[in-house]
Motif scaffolding. Structure first.
Motif, short mmCIF file in Angstrom:
data_model
loop_
_atom_site.label_atom_id
_atom_site.label_comp_id
_atom_site.label_asym_id
_atom_site.label_seq_id
_atom_site.Cartn_x
_atom_site.Cartn_y
_atom_site.Cartn_z
N GLU A 65 20.87 -26.15 -3.14
CA GLU A 65 21.70 -25.02 -3.55
C GLU A 65 21.80 -23.83 -2.71
O GLU A 65 20.75 -23.65 -2.10
CB GLU A 65 21.22 -24.57 -4.87
N GLU A 69 18.41 -27.66 -11.66
CA GLU A 69 19.16 -26.90 -13.10
C GLU A 69 17.99 -26.93 -14.08
O GLU A 69 17.78 -26.04 -14.69
CB GLU A 69 20.45 -27.25 -13.45
N GLY A 129 27.06 -36.54 -6.76
CA GLY A 129 27.03 -37.85 -6.10
C GLY A 129 28.51 -38.50 -6.03
O GLY A 129 29.69 -37.68 -5.78
N TYR A 182 29.63 -35.37 -12.43
CA TYR A 182 30.51 -35.18 -11.18
C TYR A 182 29.45 -35.20 -9.77
O TYR A 182 29.88 -35.13 -8.83
CB TYR A 182 31.03 -33.75 -11.02
N THR A 235 27.24 -32.82 -19.15
CA THR A 235 27.54 -31.39 -18.79
C THR A 235 28.95 -31.08 -18.39
O THR A 235 29.72 -31.97 -17.88
CB THR A 235 26.62 -31.03 -17.42
N ARG A 247 33.18 -30.81 -0.94
CA ARG A 247 32.60 -31.78 -2.04
C ARG A 247 33.75 -32.89 -2.41
O ARG A 247 33.22 -34.00 -2.87
CB ARG A 247 32.51 -30.79 -3.29
N SER A 280 23.97 -37.07 -4.15
CA SER A 280 24.09 -37.52 -2.91
C SER A 280 23.17 -37.53 -1.83
O SER A 280 23.22 -38.68 -0.91
CB SER A 280 24.88 -36.25 -2.33
N THR A 281 21.88 -36.94 -2.27
CA THR A 281 20.73 -37.02 -1.42
C THR A 281 19.53 -37.76 -2.25
O THR A 281 18.73 -38.57 -1.59
CB THR A 281 20.22 -35.55 -0.99
N ASP A 282 19.47 -37.19 -3.34
CA ASP A 282 18.32 -37.53 -4.20
C ASP A 282 16.96 -37.62 -3.62
O ASP A 282 16.00 -38.52 -3.90
CB ASP A 282 18.73 -38.90 -4.82
N ASN A 335 25.00 -35.12 -15.22
CA ASN A 335 26.09 -34.25 -14.47
C ASN A 335 27.28 -35.72 -14.18
O ASN A 335 27.07 -36.58 -13.44
CB ASN A 335 25.31 -33.98 -13.17
N TYR A 346 28.06 -34.68 3.71
CA TYR A 346 26.73 -34.14 4.62
C TYR A 346 26.84 -34.38 5.93
O TYR A 346 26.42 -33.90 7.04
CB TYR A 346 25.43 -34.78 3.96
N GLY A 373 21.72 -35.32 -8.84
CA GLY A 373 20.98 -35.50 -7.75
C GLY A 373 19.96 -34.07 -7.79
O GLY A 373 19.83 -33.81 -9.06
N ASP A 374 19.78 -33.51 -6.76
CA ASP A 374 18.73 -32.73 -6.62
C ASP A 374 19.06 -31.53 -7.34
O ASP A 374 18.31 -30.76 -7.94
CB ASP A 374 18.49 -32.46 -5.11
N GLY A 375 20.60 -31.11 -7.25
CA GLY A 375 20.97 -29.99 -7.96
C GLY A 375 20.98 -30.04 -9.52
O GLY A 375 20.58 -28.79 -10.02
N1 LIG Z 1 29.87 -30.91 -15.47
C1 LIG Z 1 29.76 -30.30 -14.14
N2 LIG Z 1 30.89 -29.88 -13.42
C2 LIG Z 1 30.56 -29.17 -12.19
N3 LIG Z 1 29.26 -28.94 -11.54
C3 LIG Z 1 28.31 -29.35 -12.45
C4 LIG Z 1 28.44 -30.11 -13.56
N4 LIG Z 1 27.03 -30.54 -13.98
C5 LIG Z 1 26.38 -29.74 -13.30
N5 LIG Z 1 26.97 -29.31 -12.19
C6 LIG Z 1 26.38 -28.92 -10.76
O1 LIG Z 1 26.80 -29.68 -9.77
C7 LIG Z 1 25.82 -29.48 -8.66
C8 LIG Z 1 25.72 -30.53 -7.91
O2 LIG Z 1 25.35 -31.93 -8.68
P1 LIG Z 1 24.08 -32.91 -8.28
O3 LIG Z 1 23.04 -32.23 -7.53
O4 LIG Z 1 23.82 -33.57 -9.63
O5 LIG Z 1 24.83 -33.85 -7.12
P2 LIG Z 1 24.91 -33.76 -5.68
O6 LIG Z 1 24.95 -32.54 -5.02
O7 LIG Z 1 25.97 -34.70 -5.32
O8 LIG Z 1 23.70 -34.34 -5.13
P3 LIG Z 1 22.32 -33.77 -4.16
O9 LIG Z 1 22.00 -32.51 -4.89
O10 LIG Z 1 21.33 -35.20 -4.54
O11 LIG Z 1 22.81 -33.90 -2.86
C9 LIG Z 1 24.58 -28.97 -9.24
O12 LIG Z 1 24.51 -27.82 -8.66
C10 LIG Z 1 25.11 -28.79 -10.85
O13 LIG Z 1 24.66 -27.43 -11.11
#
Ligand SMILES: Nc1ncnc2c1ncn2[C@@H]1O[C@H](COP(=O)(O)OP(=O)(O)OP(=O)(O)O)[C@@H](O)[C@H]1O
Ligand SMILES: CCCCCCCCCCCCC/C=C/[C@@H](O)[C@H](CO)NC(=O)CCCCC
Ligand SMILES: [Ca+2]
Length: 534
Positions: free
Chosen positions: A498, A198, A138, A136, A166, A300, A236-238, A134, A307, A192-194
């Protein structure tokens, strides 16, 4: 070569050198142990198990190295390098290397071949991986982290990869329904966790589809997913990585993938009115954590500090939610949320709990085993309802929301934080960051559960299906609440980070539904600096 008298495979012992120092090196092929020690005092002794050797390579020695000291007068030396796991502080792993020199080319090859043979016996190691990045998540460094820190290690360990960057949310999930999954020994997600969520939805969904299981049926016996997931933290959280490895460090995670670690993990399913909503492995949170997430998603662009900002804002808003929580206690597990039995590598509580569930399944039959037991009902006004499938430890909260929750015991810790003053809620939150017991408050309750339901007060009268389930189990409830002053606009659950927009839900824990490339958090005593100096 030393020939053991009992017919065991011979031990290879040679006098080699590490640069200018002479050393004795031994390979016990039966024990799978590489040991070396100085030929002269101080005679330090090191050992590395084959399971923690990453690679062995022939090493080219340059002129400069060759022309120094004792090698000057000898023939050109030959050398091989052993790359292995070195444990650093705080569960962090690093790739260390040790080069051994010898004058005899044949001996050098014998060592390389013997070590490679031993590596070939490590059958749980992946050879071919599917990687989703991903770009985008963190701090938007996923691609760089993978290219600079992870890909070189995979290549050193002879792991081949198909990498997909992605392009949109759900890209990885949708792709997992289409790829030829048989080709791969595991799936790695960089994010990250998101992103973990997925990939997990893709793999579990695919497994159920291939097995003809309807995910919409909340009682369906789900089929275990055997494709392991590797998590390279870049979010962001991992939390999922941190709580299963002990640290959110990309190199450490890459090394756990390379050595082929396996960690089974509980997964919970969330349903509403016989419709499948989502799975989660870390936190399902309503009230505080749902509201933080809802607000933070709009920010975001702020990056990882969103957070903190939304956390502070949500804390000030001090919203509470009225409703009914009903839960089925987890009687099969030996642990309880307030004991001090932490889930660690090879956890016996997880092993015994899984055994208990299997015995119940044999005794009562699939489908009839899980609903057994007495449902409990709690009505009230809550600032937070958190269901932690694992400790939810993360850099923000190193011991997590439920420090002794287990990764694979078929239960979740249901934490109810009742309406209290802002000051008390702050005291509760602060305890996530220090050593004090966050459950030691009159307004906090915690239960280890197998299933639970939540019905928001406002929906209880309208939401016939969930009310019927409730009536069936507990008789009529929640008809006589006082005037409610809870927040009507927010009904968001935080499901592994999510958003889930349905306040009324049914949740069921599925014991060990999926597997990670991890081993859980190691006991402190074994996390010393390796190779083990004896
Ligand atoms: N290419 C992309 N463009 C936009 N969103 C994406 C893409 N690839 C994945 N995603 C979505 O981005 C969302 C957040 O991503 P991710 O969990 O990696 O990072 P985060 O939210 O910063 O970290 P954390 O979940 O650890 O707090 C996920 O729900 C994922 O579905
Ligand atoms: C004044 C001191 C107050 C300090 C309070 C600190 C409390 C921190 C607890 C953090 C618990 C995280 C639980 C994990 C949730 C993840 O599934 C989810 C997705 O990554 N992250 C968040 O929702 C991110 C949630 C972030 C909340 C702030
Ligand atoms: Ca669990």
């Amino acid at each position: 070569m030393e020939q053991p008298p009992d017919g065991r495979r011979p031990r290879l012992i040679s006098s080699l050198a590490q640069g200018q120092r002479s050393c004795e090196v031994s390979l016990d092929r039966e024990l799978g142990l590489l040991t070396w020690w100085d030929a002269q005092p101080p005679r330090r002794n090191f050992s590395v198990p084959a399971s923690e050797i990453i690679a062995v390579e022939e090493t080219k020695i340059d002129e400069k190295q060759c022309n120094s000291g004792k090698w000057q007068k000898m023939e050109k030396p030959h050398a091989f390098t052993v790359y292995y796991v070195k444990r650093a502080r705080n569960y962090c792993w690093r790739c260390n290397e040790e080069t051994f020199w010898c004058i005899d080319e044949q001996l050098c090859n014998q060592w390389i071949n013997s070590l490679k043979e031993l590596l070939d016996l490590q059958t749980s190691r992946p050879k071919h991986l599917l990687v989703y990045i991903n770009p985008y998540g963190g701090k938007q460094k996923g691609k760089r982290i993978y290219e600079q820190k992870v890909a070189p290690l995979f290549s050193l360990a002879s792991i081949s990869t198909d990498v997909i960057i992605t392009e949109h949310a759900n890209h990885a999930k949708d792709n997992l329904f289409e790829v030829n999954i048989e080709k791969y020994d595991g799936v790695v997600c960089v994010g990250g966790d998101g992103m973990v969520s997925e990939v997990m939805h893709g793999l579990i969904g695919r497994t159920q589809k291939d097995s003809g299981i309807d995910q919409n049926n909340p009682k369906a016996p789900l089929v275990q997913c055997n494709v392991r997931i590797g998590i390279i933290p870049a979010g962001s959280t991992d939390c999922i990585c941190y709580a299963t490895v002990g640290i959110n460090d990309p190199v450490t995670s890459a090394l756990h993938i390379i050595v082929g670690d396996t960690l089974p993990l509980d997964v919970s399913s969330v349903h509403h009115n016989n419709a499948f909503l989502k799975y989660y492995v870390s936190l399902l949170g309503y009230g505080f954590y749902g509201d933080v997430l809802k607000d933070s998603e709009k920010k975001r662009w702020m990056g990882t500090i969103r957070y903190d900002f939304s956390g502070f804002k949500t804390f000030l808003s001090h919203h509470y939610y009225e409703g009914t929580v009903s839960y089925l206690p987890a009687k099969h597990t030996l642990g309880s949320p307030r004991d001090k039995k932490y889930c660690r590598t090879g956890c016996c509580i997880c092993r015994q709990s899984k055994q208990q569930l299997e015995e119940q399944r044999k005794k009562y039959g699939i489908g009839r085993d899980e609903g057994r037991g007495e449902w409990k009902v709690i009505k009230g006004k809550f600032l937070a309802i958190n269901a932690a499938n694992m400790s939810c430890a993360c850099p923000r909260s190193p011991k997590g929301l439920s420090p002794t929750a287990h990764l694979a015991d078929g239960s979740a810790d249901l934490i109810l934080v009742r309406k209290c003053s802002r000051f008390d809620f702050l005291r509760y939150l602060v305890r996530h960051t220090n050593q004090d017991d966050q459950f030691d408050f009159t307004f906090v309750e915690v239960y280890r559960v197998k299933k639970f339901q939540f019905t928001s007060k406002h929906l209880e009268d309208d939401d016939s299906d969930v009310k019927d389930v409730g009536k069936k189990h507990f008789g009529q409830f929640c008809r006589d609440h006082p005037v409610c002053c809870c927040n009507l606009t927010n009904n968001t659950w935080n499901c592994d980070g999510e958003m889930l927009n349905s306040s009324t839900i049914e949740v069921r824990v599925h014991c060990q539904l999926m597997k990670l490339f991890a081993r859980g958090i190691e006991e402190k005593s074994t996390s010393n600096h390796s190779p083990i100096e004896q």
